[in-house]
Design an enzyme around this catalytic site. Structure first.
Site, PDB file in Angstrom:
ATOM      1  N   LYS A  53      -2.193   7.047 -22.477  1.00  0.00           N
ATOM      2  CA  LYS A  53      -1.757   7.189 -24.086  1.00  0.00           C
ATOM      3  C   LYS A  53      -0.069   7.126 -24.126  1.00  0.00           C
ATOM      4  O   LYS A  53       0.508   6.513 -24.869  1.00  0.00           O
ATOM      5  CB  LYS A  53      -2.215   8.806 -24.482  1.00  0.00           C
ATOM      6  CG  LYS A  53      -3.562   8.731 -24.865  1.00  0.00           C
ATOM      7  CD  LYS A  53      -3.832  10.316 -25.155  1.00  0.00           C
ATOM      8  CE  LYS A  53      -5.433  10.367 -25.631  1.00  0.00           C
ATOM      9  NZ  LYS A  53      -5.511   9.880 -26.770  1.00  0.00           N
TER      10      LYS A  53
ATOM     11  N   TYR B 284       0.689  -1.282   0.037  1.00  0.00           N
ATOM     12  CA  TYR B 284       0.135   0.065   0.203  1.00  0.00           C
ATOM     13  C   TYR B 284       0.871   1.265   0.149  1.00  0.00           C
ATOM     14  O   TYR B 284       0.602   2.317  -0.721  1.00  0.00           O
ATOM     15  CB  TYR B 284      -0.919   0.022   1.144  1.00  0.00           C
ATOM     16  CG  TYR B 284      -2.044   0.905   1.218  1.00  0.00           C
ATOM     17  CD1 TYR B 284      -3.174   0.919   0.696  1.00  0.00           C
ATOM     18  CD2 TYR B 284      -1.754   2.308   1.611  1.00  0.00           C
ATOM     19  CE1 TYR B 284      -4.329   1.713   0.456  1.00  0.00           C
ATOM     20  CE2 TYR B 284      -2.708   3.270   1.371  1.00  0.00           C
ATOM     21  CZ  TYR B 284      -3.802   3.183   1.089  1.00  0.00           C
ATOM     22  OH  TYR B 284      -4.879   3.823   1.057  1.00  0.00           O
TER      23      TYR B 284
ATOM     24  N   PHE C  26     -21.436  12.870 -25.643  1.00  0.00           N
ATOM     25  CA  PHE C  26     -20.996  11.807 -26.777  1.00  0.00           C
ATOM     26  C   PHE C  26     -20.751  10.408 -26.216  1.00  0.00           C
ATOM     27  O   PHE C  26     -20.613   9.599 -27.094  1.00  0.00           O
ATOM     28  CB  PHE C  26     -19.704  12.293 -27.298  1.00  0.00           C
ATOM     29  CG  PHE C  26     -18.574  12.773 -26.504  1.00  0.00           C
ATOM     30  CD1 PHE C  26     -18.440  13.806 -25.771  1.00  0.00           C
ATOM     31  CD2 PHE C  26     -17.703  11.614 -26.213  1.00  0.00           C
ATOM     32  CE1 PHE C  26     -17.584  14.116 -24.997  1.00  0.00           C
ATOM     33  CE2 PHE C  26     -16.582  12.111 -25.326  1.00  0.00           C
ATOM     34  CZ  PHE C  26     -16.663  13.139 -24.683  1.00  0.00           C
TER      35      PHE C  26
ATOM     36  N   ARG D  95     -15.693  13.307 -33.563  1.00  0.00           N
ATOM     37  CA  ARG D  95     -15.004  14.814 -32.762  1.00  0.00           C
ATOM     38  C   ARG D  95     -15.572  15.985 -33.458  1.00  0.00           C
ATOM     39  O   ARG D  95     -14.834  16.734 -34.164  1.00  0.00           O
ATOM     40  CB  ARG D  95     -13.617  14.741 -32.725  1.00  0.00           C
ATOM     41  CG  ARG D  95     -12.661  13.300 -32.189  1.00  0.00           C
ATOM     42  CD  ARG D  95     -12.691  13.483 -30.680  1.00  0.00           C
ATOM     43  NE  ARG D  95     -13.787  13.387 -29.771  1.00  0.00           N
ATOM     44  CZ  ARG D  95     -13.723  13.305 -28.292  1.00  0.00           C
ATOM     45  NH1 ARG D  95     -12.606  12.890 -27.944  1.00  0.00           N
ATOM     46  NH2 ARG D  95     -14.839  13.049 -27.636  1.00  0.00           N
TER      47      ARG D  95
ATOM     48  N   PHE E  18      -9.510  19.771 -24.459  1.00  0.00           N
ATOM     49  CA  PHE E  18      -9.821  18.587 -24.665  1.00  0.00           C
ATOM     50  C   PHE E  18     -11.211  18.450 -23.920  1.00  0.00           C
ATOM     51  O   PHE E  18     -11.306  19.351 -22.439  1.00  0.00           O
ATOM     52  CB  PHE E  18      -8.798  17.637 -23.975  1.00  0.00           C
ATOM     53  CG  PHE E  18      -9.399  16.277 -24.247  1.00  0.00           C
ATOM     54  CD1 PHE E  18      -9.398  15.681 -25.566  1.00  0.00           C
ATOM     55  CD2 PHE E  18      -9.747  15.397 -23.059  1.00  0.00           C
ATOM     56  CE1 PHE E  18      -9.696  14.246 -25.660  1.00  0.00           C
ATOM     57  CE2 PHE E  18     -10.160  13.944 -23.493  1.00  0.00           C
ATOM     58  CZ  PHE E  18     -10.237  13.571 -24.736  1.00  0.00           C
ATOM     59  N   THR E  19     -12.017  17.542 -23.929  1.00  0.00           N
ATOM     60  CA  THR E  19     -13.214  17.376 -23.422  1.00  0.00           C
ATOM     61  C   THR E  19     -13.465  17.432 -21.762  1.00  0.00           C
ATOM     62  O   THR E  19     -14.033  18.289 -21.218  1.00  0.00           O
ATOM     63  CB  THR E  19     -14.262  16.268 -24.009  1.00  0.00           C
ATOM     64  OG1 THR E  19     -13.527  15.040 -23.766  1.00  0.00           O
ATOM     65  CG2 THR E  19     -14.712  16.167 -25.375  1.00  0.00           C
TER      66      THR E  19
ATOM     67  N   ASP F  96      -0.287  19.701 -21.002  1.00  0.00           N
ATOM     68  CA  ASP F  96      -1.100  18.448 -20.932  1.00  0.00           C
ATOM     69  C   ASP F  96      -0.351  17.432 -21.859  1.00  0.00           C
ATOM     70  O   ASP F  96      -0.133  17.769 -22.898  1.00  0.00           O
ATOM     71  CB  ASP F  96      -2.582  18.683 -21.556  1.00  0.00           C
ATOM     72  CG  ASP F  96      -3.380  17.299 -21.802  1.00  0.00           C
ATOM     73  OD1 ASP F  96      -2.557  16.091 -21.627  1.00  0.00           O
ATOM     74  OD2 ASP F  96      -4.540  17.061 -21.711  1.00  0.00           O
TER      75      ASP F  96
HETATM   76  N1  F0G Z   1      -6.084  15.183 -22.082  1.00  0.00           N
HETATM   77  C1  F0G Z   1      -5.734  14.969 -23.469  1.00  0.00           C
HETATM   78  C2  F0G Z   1      -5.127  15.503 -24.509  1.00  0.00           C
HETATM   79  C3  F0G Z   1      -6.295  13.539 -23.700  1.00  0.00           C
HETATM   80  O1  F0G Z   1      -6.341  13.205 -25.107  1.00  0.00           O
HETATM   81  C4  F0G Z   1      -7.117  12.771 -22.782  1.00  0.00           C
HETATM   82  C5  F0G Z   1      -7.812  11.414 -23.090  1.00  0.00           C
HETATM   83  C6  F0G Z   1      -6.944  13.187 -21.419  1.00  0.00           C
HETATM   84  C7  F0G Z   1      -6.503  14.371 -21.171  1.00  0.00           C
HETATM   85  C8  F0G Z   1      -7.910  12.422 -20.239  1.00  0.00           C
HETATM   86  O2  F0G Z   1      -7.088  11.441 -20.015  1.00  0.00           O
HETATM   87  O3  F0G Z   1      -8.829   9.523 -20.576  1.00  0.00           O
HETATM   88  O4  F0G Z   1      -6.856   9.127 -19.029  1.00  0.00           O
HETATM   89  O5  F0G Z   1      -8.662  10.411 -18.249  1.00  0.00           O
HETATM   90  N2  F0G Z   1      -8.017  11.110 -24.156  1.00  0.00           N
HETATM   91  C9  F0G Z   1      -8.589   9.951 -24.867  1.00  0.00           C
HETATM   92  C10 F0G Z   1      -8.900   9.918 -26.228  1.00  0.00           C
HETATM   93  C11 F0G Z   1      -9.883   9.606 -23.944  1.00  0.00           C
HETATM   94  O6  F0G Z   1      -9.468   9.022 -26.663  1.00  0.00           O
HETATM   95  O7  F0G Z   1      -8.355  10.750 -27.088  1.00  0.00           O
HETATM   96  P1  F0G Z   1      -7.758  10.005 -19.610  1.00  0.00           P
END
Ligand code: F0G
Length: 487
Positions: free
Chosen positions: A271, A85, A460, A394, A137-138, A228
């Site tokens: 990623k 832990y 989405f 997108r 980013f979303t 990021d």
């Molecule tokens: N920032 C960027 C630029 C991303 O592409 C993503 C995720 C995140 C933050 C969030 O990270 O999913 O680990 O919580 N992108 C994925 C995509 C979901 O399909 O482009 P996460």
């Protein structure tokens, strides 16, 4: 092992073919089901590719998030996980890897990228703050807004041009940055956010020259920069390819230069390193201390941050492998191949080729479908129907509604076809290209979509839609007429 040499292998024929510098040792069987069954699947999934099950998908190009192939070294490292832990040796190895990759003293582990966004937004954003950035980013936008902030996208004029040869469409516009600081005052700017290989505008990188200019303005006004770094390896690779000063530098040297120009770096390791997890890095102890207490509150103890220890081990190895150009170039070189082929065929595709995936301009592809009928969503559904390839919308479906309930139309309507690292073979990429070409020749058969179930947040992911006319059946009939009994 770091590799500084260019990974470009020239063919005698002169053809530009991306050569796989790995061998495939574990495989997973794929299903290519008949188009009639795919029609059933997309209807059941509400014409939303997120709601398809992988049993019905042939090539999964939804995302590269958590789907990149792991290396033999990553998989074997999971066996030596020191499950504890607190104070796990696996975590110590991860800290060393972070230091080597990012040259960064303080690290906080989190369970994925958006968890880092939660911690950063909660710590640094106050009601009424603004956050200028190259593009949102979303999940980033949602976290900033939930904490009372407003985002400003200050990309350059080149960023949204579909056809372009600009090497750095992800650059931030310095003039617009200065305007925002003037308009709101530096104390209202929570931080400047730079997103590497800007996801929603086609995986487009920024340059170090641009970062240096942002740094200058930020320092002048005492504003923090947050990077990021979810797609940082690819951005570093493009800098090496496209920015003369860095031509002979290693990926590691480029990464260290990038990280030296910002105050906080966070990433989704889904990623970056082909594993789950994520993290926040800084060299500033004060900044680190401000965020630290939120890790045990939301994620888990400081030495696992919501990840399994196995993932911690694999992440450490994956980060080091990111420094190898033959690893990090694999996805961009396949993307470049597919983009160039589509471009030659006249299919509207975002150029120059970027990171993450191939981005099709659905607005142009389906110019007869009004934007309020979601051309990018319709194209994603139609493409799955005729090929079994799953891409991601997108465009306006990934956007939101305004206070009056009207769609906020997206700047660009894109179909994203992600190219997870070392997952697909070249013949699979050729198949994906061929079917997209066929769809383009038959594009007038594709119609629009409308919601019949619409979640209020991040719609989405779970929203369900239906066609505005019986276009899917027409597409199936034309497919059968052209391809006979082919799958
Ligand atoms: N920032 C960027 C630029 C991303 O592409 C993503 C995720 C995140 C933050 C969030 O990270 O999913 O680990 O919580 N992108 C994925 C995509 C979901 O399909 O482009 P996460």
């Amino acid at each position: 092992m770091e590799n500084n040499k260019s990974q470009c292998v020239k063919f005698y024929s002169g053809q530009e073919i991306p050569l796989e510098l790995h061998k495939v040792r574990i495989v997973q069987k794929l299903n290519l089901i008949p188009i009639e069954e795919r029609l059933k699947a997309i209807v059941e999934g509400g014409f939303n590719t997120f709601l398809l099950t992988t049993k019905t998908v042939f090539l999964d190009m939804l995302t590269d998030s958590g789907t990149n192939a792991m290396s033999d070294n990553q998989v074997s490292s999971m066996l030596r996980a020191d499950d504890a832990y607190a104070g796990s040796q696996s975590y110590m190895r991860l800290e060393e890897a972070i230091m080597e990759t990012f040259n960064c003293k303080y690290f906080l582990p989190v369970h994925q990228g958006r968890a880092a966004e939660n911690i950063i937004s909660q710590t640094f954003i106050k009601q009424g703050d603004v956050v200028p950035m190259n593009y949102h980013f979303t999940t980033t936008k949602a976290h900033i807004e939930i904490n009372g902030g407003t985002i400003f996208e200050i990309y350059t004029d080149e960023a949204l041009k579909v056809k372009s040869s600009h090497p750095f469409k992800g650059n931030l516009d310095i003039g617009k940055l200065k305007d925002i600081i003037k308009r709101y005052g530096a104390d209202k700017v929570a931080y400047i956010r730079l997103e590497a290989s800007t996801n929603l505008i086609g995986g487009q990188p920024f340059s170090i020259a641009n970062m240096r200019e942002v740094r200058k303005v930020a320092t002048e006004h005492g504003i923090m920069i947050v990077l990021d770094a979810s797609l940082i390896g690819e951005n570093a690779y493009f800098i090496k390819q496209r920015e003369a000063e860095f031509k002979n530098k290693s990926i590691k040297e480029v990464l260290h230069e990038m990280l030296s120009l910002v105050d906080v770096t966070y990433f989704s390791s889904r990623k970056v390193s082909s594993t789950r997890g994520g993290g926040i890095c800084t060299n500033n102890e004060e900044i680190h201390k401000k965020m630290r207490d939120l890790v045990p509150l939301y994620e888990g103890f400081y030495t696992y941050g919501g990840m399994s220890i196995r993932e911690v081990e694999a992440m450490a190895i994956g980060l080091i492998e990111t420094l190898d150009e033959s690893v990090i170039s694999q996805s961009p070189s396949f993307i470049k191949y597919m983009v160039n082929e589509l471009d030659k065929l006249g299919v509207p595709v975002v150029t120059p080729a970027g990171g993450l995936g191939v981005h099709i301009d659905a607005g142009q592809f389906l110019s007869h479908v009004p934007q309020k009928e979601y051309p990018a969503g319709a194209l994603a559904a139609a493409y799955f129907l005729i090929s079994g390839v799953r891409g991601m919308e997108r465009g306006t479906i990934s956007s939101v509604r305004d206070a009056n309930g009207n769609d906020v139309l997206a700047d660009v309507e894109l179909l994203r076809l992600a190219m997870p690292r070392r997952v697909f073979t070249l013949s699979q990429v050729m198949y994906a290209t061929d079917r997209l070409n066929w769809l383009y020749r038959n594009r007038e058969l594709v119609g629009g979509l409308k919601f019949y179930e619409e979640p209020p947040v991040l719609r989405f992911f779970g929203g369900k839609l239906e066609p505005t006319s019986p276009w899917p059946a027409k597409l199936v009939a034309k497919f059968r007429a052209d391809f006979g009994d082919s799958l």
